[in-house]
Design an enzyme around this catalytic site. Structure first.
Site, mmCIF file in Angstrom:
data_model
loop_
_atom_site.group_PDB
_atom_site.id
_atom_site.type_symbol
_atom_site.label_atom_id
_atom_site.label_comp_id
_atom_site.label_asym_id
_atom_site.label_seq_id
_atom_site.Cartn_x
_atom_site.Cartn_y
_atom_site.Cartn_z
ATOM 1 N N HIS A 29 1.058 -1.187 -0.034
ATOM 2 C CA HIS A 29 0.084 0.077 -0.087
ATOM 3 C C HIS A 29 0.770 1.282 -0.240
ATOM 4 O O HIS A 29 0.428 1.883 -0.855
ATOM 5 C CB HIS A 29 -0.761 0.014 1.231
ATOM 6 C CG HIS A 29 -1.756 1.318 1.494
ATOM 7 N ND1 HIS A 29 -3.071 1.090 1.325
ATOM 8 C CD2 HIS A 29 -1.286 2.388 2.020
ATOM 9 C CE1 HIS A 29 -3.507 2.298 1.330
ATOM 10 N NE2 HIS A 29 -2.766 3.179 1.980
ATOM 11 N N GLU A 30 1.870 1.312 0.888
ATOM 12 C CA GLU A 30 2.787 2.437 1.146
ATOM 13 C C GLU A 30 3.703 2.508 -0.144
ATOM 14 O O GLU A 30 3.973 3.787 -0.773
ATOM 15 C CB GLU A 30 3.693 2.290 2.156
ATOM 16 C CG GLU A 30 2.746 2.488 3.570
ATOM 17 C CD GLU A 30 2.076 3.905 3.483
ATOM 18 O OE1 GLU A 30 2.663 4.834 3.191
ATOM 19 O OE2 GLU A 30 0.907 3.730 4.274
ATOM 20 N N HIS A 57 1.967 4.323 -3.077
ATOM 21 C CA HIS A 57 2.113 6.039 -2.748
ATOM 22 C C HIS A 57 3.489 6.389 -3.216
ATOM 23 O O HIS A 57 3.642 7.344 -3.999
ATOM 24 C CB HIS A 57 2.023 6.461 -1.369
ATOM 25 C CG HIS A 57 0.668 6.281 -0.724
ATOM 26 N ND1 HIS A 57 -0.518 6.817 -1.228
ATOM 27 C CD2 HIS A 57 0.310 5.548 0.489
ATOM 28 C CE1 HIS A 57 -1.712 6.494 -0.499
ATOM 29 N NE2 HIS A 57 -1.238 5.836 0.502
#
Length: 400
Positions: A64-65, A68
Site C-alpha cells: 500500500h505504501e 504511494h
C-alpha cells in the site's frame, strides 16, 4: 540523532524500516489469527499460520505504501524510506506534489493497490475449496485489504482520504494550505469521534475493541493536529518577508582600512558576536568582507594591504530583497550553506542581514512563542535551528 528503527530491506531503491512498536502489533495479530485457526492455542500449525497471516498483513501495508511512493517518485519526488509501525506504515518523502492533480494521484495510489490486492485474493477464494487452508488465508487477506482501502479513504488527515480531500479543496480554491487546514480539521473531528465512540462502547463490548478504537482515534487526532500546526507555520513563513526578520547587526568599515587595523580593532572585539563586515568607500557599499579570507594573506602584508583586497562584491554574494518571502530566505541559507544572508533595499543598498536566530525570533513572535534572548544568541552562535522548530525541512517541503 540515534536511529531507533531497523532496516529490513529495500525495493526499487526504497529502504524499508520497522519501528519497535511494530513488534507489539505483530505479536497481537499473530495471537488473534492463531486463535481463529485453533481456539485452544495448542497447535504449532495454528501459531505458524497466525504468524504468516500477521506478516502477510504487513506485506499488504508495505505494498500500500509502496503504491504511494512509486507514484510520488514518478513525479520527481524523492522517497527516503517506508517505515512499518503499530498503526500501519508511512512513506517519508522530501516534498509535496506540485499540483492538486498530482497530489490526488499520490493519495489514491495506496487504496488502489489495496483494492487490487482485495480483488486478487477474492479471486483466489473463488478458485480454492472452502475447506482448504489456502482458502482461509486468501479470504482473510481479501477482507484485510478491503478494510485497509476503505479505512484509508475516510476523508481526514493523516489518512489517504484526507489527502484526497486536501487535493480536492486545493483544486477548488487554488490554495494548497487551505486544503491541508480543512482536511486536518476533518481528521481532528474523526479522531475525536473515534475516542468518544470508544468511551460509549466501553460498557457494550470487549476492552480490546474499545482500547484499539481509542488508540486509533488518538493517533488520527494527534496527527491531524500536527498537520494543522504545520500548516499554520507554513502560512506564517509564506506571509513573513525578509524585512520582518532582518536586523542592522553588522559593521560597515572603511574599504581603505588596513588589514592590521581590521584584525586589531574589530575582529578580536567582535569574536563573540560573529557580526558580518561590509566595506564601503566614497559613500558606496563595496561588498562583503569574509574574515576567513584574512588567513590567505601573509601577516607581513597586513600593514600595506587594505580591506579592498578582501571584498566580495554584492553582485557575487548571495542576497535577497526586502520583500523576499522568509521561506525563500531559509532555503537560500541552507542551499548556499551560509551563516547569514545580506538583504538589499530596492535601491541596491544593504538594508540588513538575517541569520537563523533572526528567523526563529520572527517566527516565534508571530506564533506568540516565548523565547529568550539567550536562546536566540545560542542559535546565532551555533548556526542551526532548535530541534523543536525544524524550519529547514519545513521550508524545503513548502512551495511558495
Amino acid at each position: 540523532m540515534v536511529q531507533s528503527n531497523w532496516r529490513i530491506g529495500s525495493l526499487f531503491g526504497i529502504p524499508f524500516f520497522i519501528d519497535p512498536s511494530w513488534f507489539f502489533i505483530l505479536a497481537l495479530v499473530t495471537f488473534i489469527k492463531a486463535g481463529n485457526f485453533d481456539g485452544s492455542f495448542q497447535s504449532i500449525s495454528a501459531w505458524s499460520l497466525g504468524l504468516v497471516m500477521a506478516l502477510l498483513l504487513f506485506a499488504s501495508v508495505l505494498l500500500h505504501e509502496l503504491g504511494h511512493s512509486l507514484v510520488a517518485r514518478s513525479q520527481g519526488i524523492k522517497v527516503n524510506s517506508i517505515t512499518l509501525f503499530i498503526f500501519g506504515g508511512v512513506a517519508a518523502i522530501d516534498r509535496e506534489s506540485q499540483t492538486p492533480g498530482d497530489a490526488f494521484q499520490v493519495a489514491i495510489a495506496g487504496p488502489l493497490v489495496s483494492l487490487c490486492l482485495f480483488g486478487l485474493f477474492y479471486g483466489l477464494t473463488q478458485a480454492l475449496p472452502t475447506e482448504n487452508v489456502g482458502y482461509l488465508v486468501a479470504a482473510d487477506l481479501a477482507r484485510i485489504n478491503l478494510v485497509l482501502a476503505l479505512f484509508n479513504l475516510i476523508p481526514g488527515l493523516p489518512l489517504d482520504g484526507g489527502q484526497v480531500l486536501k487535493a480536492a479543496i486545493w483544486k477548488l480554491t487554488g490554495n494548497r494550505l487551505r486544503g491541508v487546514r480543512w482536511a486536518a480539521q476533518a481528521g481532528k473531528v474523526i479522531g475525536f469521534f473515534a475516542i468518544a465512540l470508544s468511551v460509549g462502547l466501553a460498557l457494550l463490548t470487549g476492552v480490546w475493541t474499545v482500547l484499539w478504537l481509542a488508540l486509533i482515534g488518538s493517533f488520527v487526532y494527534r496527527n491531524a493536529n500536527a498537520y494543522d500546526r504545520l500548516t499554520i507555520l507554513q502560512e506564517i513563513l509564506l506571509q513573513l518577508q525578509a524585512s520582518d526578520a532582518m536586523t542592522r547587526d553588522f559593521r560597515v568599515l572603511d574599504a581603505t582600512m588596513s588589514l592590521r587595523s581590521l584584525a586589531d580593532e574589530y575582529i578580536l572585539a567582535d569574536i563573540q558576536t560573529h557580526k558580518p563586515y561590509y566595506a564601503a568607500s566614497e559613500g558606496r557599499y563595496r561588498g562583503l568582507v569574509k574574515i576567513q579570507d584574512l588567513q590567505t594573506i601573509e601577516r607581513s602584508r597586513w600593514e600595506t594591504e587594505s580591506l579592498e583586497s578582501l571584498v566580495h562584491p554584492l553582485s557575487d554574494i548571495a542576497t535577497v530583497e526586502e520583500k523576499t518571502p522568509l521561506i525563500e530566505v531559509i532555503k537560500t541559507l541552507e542551499t548556499c550553506q551560509l551563516k547569514h544572508i545580506t538583504v538589499l533595499s530596492p535601491a541596491g543598498a544593504i538594508a540588513g542581514v538575517i541569520d537563523r536566530g533572526d528567523i526563529v525570533q520572527a517566527v516565534a513572535g508571530r506564533l506568540n512563542l516565548p523565547i529568550s534572548q539567550d536562546q536566540i544568541q545560542q542559535i546565532k552562535a551555533e548556526g542551526s535551528y532548535p530541534s523543536w522548530l525544524k524550519l529547514s525541512a519545513i521550508a524545503q517541503a513548502t512551495t511558495s
